[in-house]
Design a protein around this motif. Structure first.
Motif, short mmCIF file in Angstrom:
data_model
loop_
_atom_site.label_atom_id
_atom_site.label_comp_id
_atom_site.label_asym_id
_atom_site.label_seq_id
_atom_site.Cartn_x
_atom_site.Cartn_y
_atom_site.Cartn_z
N ALA A 99 0.84 -1.21 0.00
CA ALA A 99 0.00 0.00 0.00
C ALA A 99 0.87 1.25 0.00
O ALA A 99 0.49 2.28 -0.56
N THR A 100 2.03 1.18 0.62
CA THR A 100 2.90 2.36 0.71
C THR A 100 3.26 2.86 -0.69
O THR A 100 3.18 4.05 -0.98
N TYR A 124 -0.46 7.58 9.46
CA TYR A 124 0.62 6.66 9.07
C TYR A 124 1.83 7.48 8.60
O TYR A 124 1.68 8.49 7.91
N ASN A 173 -5.12 3.52 11.59
CA ASN A 173 -3.87 3.36 12.32
C ASN A 173 -3.40 4.76 12.68
O ASN A 173 -3.22 5.57 11.77
N ASP A 201 -6.98 5.10 2.17
CA ASP A 201 -6.10 4.02 2.63
C ASP A 201 -6.96 3.05 3.44
O ASP A 201 -7.36 3.34 4.57
N TYR A 204 -6.79 -1.87 6.39
CA TYR A 204 -7.38 -2.72 7.45
C TYR A 204 -8.85 -3.02 7.16
O TYR A 204 -9.65 -3.23 8.07
N SER A 232 -3.94 -3.60 1.08
CA SER A 232 -2.67 -4.33 1.23
C SER A 232 -2.93 -5.81 1.45
O SER A 232 -3.59 -6.19 2.42
N LYS A 235 -1.51 -7.09 4.94
CA LYS A 235 -2.34 -7.02 6.16
C LYS A 235 -3.39 -8.12 6.15
O LYS A 235 -3.64 -8.76 7.16
N LYS A 243 4.99 -7.38 0.84
CA LYS A 243 4.82 -6.05 0.25
C LYS A 243 4.08 -6.10 -1.09
O LYS A 243 4.62 -5.76 -2.14
C1 LIG Z 1 -2.45 2.89 7.58
C2 LIG Z 1 -1.43 2.11 6.82
N1 LIG Z 1 -1.28 2.33 5.52
C3 LIG Z 1 -0.36 1.67 4.80
C4 LIG Z 1 0.45 0.72 5.39
C5 LIG Z 1 1.48 0.02 4.55
O1 LIG Z 1 1.04 -1.15 3.94
P1 LIG Z 1 2.05 -2.01 3.08
O2 LIG Z 1 2.90 -2.81 4.02
O3 LIG Z 1 1.17 -2.85 2.21
O4 LIG Z 1 2.88 -1.06 2.30
C6 LIG Z 1 0.34 0.47 6.75
C7 LIG Z 1 1.25 -0.48 7.41
O5 LIG Z 1 1.46 -0.45 8.60
C8 LIG Z 1 -0.62 1.19 7.50
O6 LIG Z 1 -0.77 1.00 8.81
#
Ligand SMILES: Cc1ncc(COP(=O)(O)O)c(C=O)c1O
Length: 384
Positions: A99-100, A124, A173, A201, A204, A232, A235, A243
């Motif tokens: 997701a990042t 985040y 988060n 995003d 979750y 993601s 998760k 990833k």
């Molecule tokens: C709110 C949020 N967005 C994105 C991510 C990142 O996800 P990914 O590991 O798929 O890049 C996280 C990971 O902790 C997260 O908590």
């Protein structure tokens, strides 16, 4: 003349993240690590088998740039079934390196110098640096302290003609709050008269408790038409280290997104995509994930109920926040260091999710852990 290694930093404010700092401290002190957000249990062995089968079948070369069609089809099917929006797997869904990367690439696709991007703090940690790396200006709007619900008056006041995008995150988060239908509707009403784009995003999305359901930006046509909906697989399937994530967005947005994606990561690893596609055929694993994590949340909350910690609500995600003000008046960072080194349990200070280090005497625990790990941590925390 020696070569000048003094680089001008694009991110002069950025140091080592608190997650790395606290994990390192936990390791040195033999603490139970409830800091960084990752499971300490393994994924479904059938998923590993599916990835292995793909490797053995020779699916080891570059996949199509946007992702293997089988996985994009599986994602489109899921989004249609759960959120009622039909995304075209060919032109509207892209598989990303987590997701990042999806969020960063979306920002690269839409942000130009001088553009403002709103984030709702606490948030985040990659959002703000990614906005800066894309050439934008970060505008921070706090969520309501205590409840961590969106503050629509503050959000409306932050919109300017330069606002290009807004990033939201539900389930959230670090706070574990979940946006309601009313919240989503208010957002749709607020953005309708603007050209502001939305990065939603939703990593979750499958961890929502007490009978609530996750509400996706994909469900609100006014939002979906301007949204990059991000999730993601890491998760959802307990494989954060793989990833792999995805982004769903209308064709014109996806078109621009893929231009950036093509010359950034280009593609995401092939056998994992095939393995995930095969595994997604059975919806059971993500449809039962909320129950799975609710049990963990309940075990952890029941254990903490006998401590002076004040438990904040946890409606979704795998994070439980607690207010420790009855125990200490140290800053949250100092308290987390003390908890790790003296009590043997690592947590993350909530101030780490605010640029200005706002300290509410609240810390975050991750309960994505084996029952035995949670028991171990609770043995220690109940001595407080
Ligand atoms: C709110 C949020 N967005 C994105 C991510 C990142 O996800 P990914 O590991 O798929 O890049 C996280 C990971 O902790 C997260 O908590």
């Amino acid at each position: 003349m020696p070569f000048n290694t003094q680089l001008q930093s694009r991110l002069p404010q950025v140091g080592t993240t608190i997650f790395t700092v606290m994990s390192g401290l936990a390791q040195r002190h033999g603490a139970v690590n409830l800091g960084q957000g990752f499971p300490d249990f393994d994924c479904d062995p059938r998923l590993v088998n599916a990835v292995e089968a793909a490797m053995r079948a020779g699916l080891n070369q570059y996949p199509p740039m946007a992702g293997v069609p089988e996985l994009r089809d599986a994602v489109a099917k899921k989004l249609l079934t759960l959120y009622g929006r039909s995304y075209d797997a060919g032109n509207e869904i892209t598989i990303t390196a987590g997701a990042t990367q999806a969020i960063f690439t979306a920002l690269l696709a839409i942000v130009h110098p001088g553009d403002e991007v709103i984030v709702l703090e606490p948030c985040y940690d990659s959002y703000a640096p990614n906005i800066v790396m894309a050439g934008g200006t970060v505008v921070r709007v706090p969520l309501v302290p205590g409840s961590f619900k969106p503050d629509f008056e503050a959000l409306a006041a932050a919109l300017t003609p330069r606002t290009r995008a807004l990033i939201i995150n539900s389930p959230h988060n670090p706070s574990g709050t979940v946006w309601s239908a009313q919240d989503m509707q208010r957002l749709a009403d607020l953005l309708r008269p603007t050209d502001v784009m939305l990065i939603s995003d939703e990593v979750y999305e499958h961890m929502v408790f007490d009978g609530h359901t996750h509400l996706s930006a994909a469900q609100w046509p006014d939002l979906a038409e301007r949204s990059f909906v991000v999730s993601s697989f890491g998760k959802t399937y307990h494989v954060t280290g793989w990833k792999v994530g995805f982004v769903a967005a209308p064709a014109p947005l996806t078109h621009e997104f893929r231009k950036q994606h093509q010359f950034n990561v280009f593609t995401v690893n092939t056998p994992v995509q095939h393995g995930l596609a095969a595994h997604m055929a059975d919806a059971e694993s993500y449809l039962t994930l909320s129950d799975f994590y609710q049990q963990k949340r309940d075990q952890f909350r029941a254990g903490l109920a006998h401590t002076p910690f004040k438990l904040l609500p946890c409606e979704g995600s795998f994070f439980q926040c607690v207010d420790y003000s009855a125990l200490s008046d140290q800053t949250d960072q100092t308290y987390c260091e003390w908890l790790t080194t003296q009590m043997g349990v690592a947590a993350i200070p909530l101030s780490a999710f605010y640029a200005g280090g706002t300290d509410q005497r609240v810390i975050r625990f991750c309960f994505a852990k084996k029952a035995s790990t949670l028991e171990h941590a609770l043995d220690r925390l109940t001595k407080l």
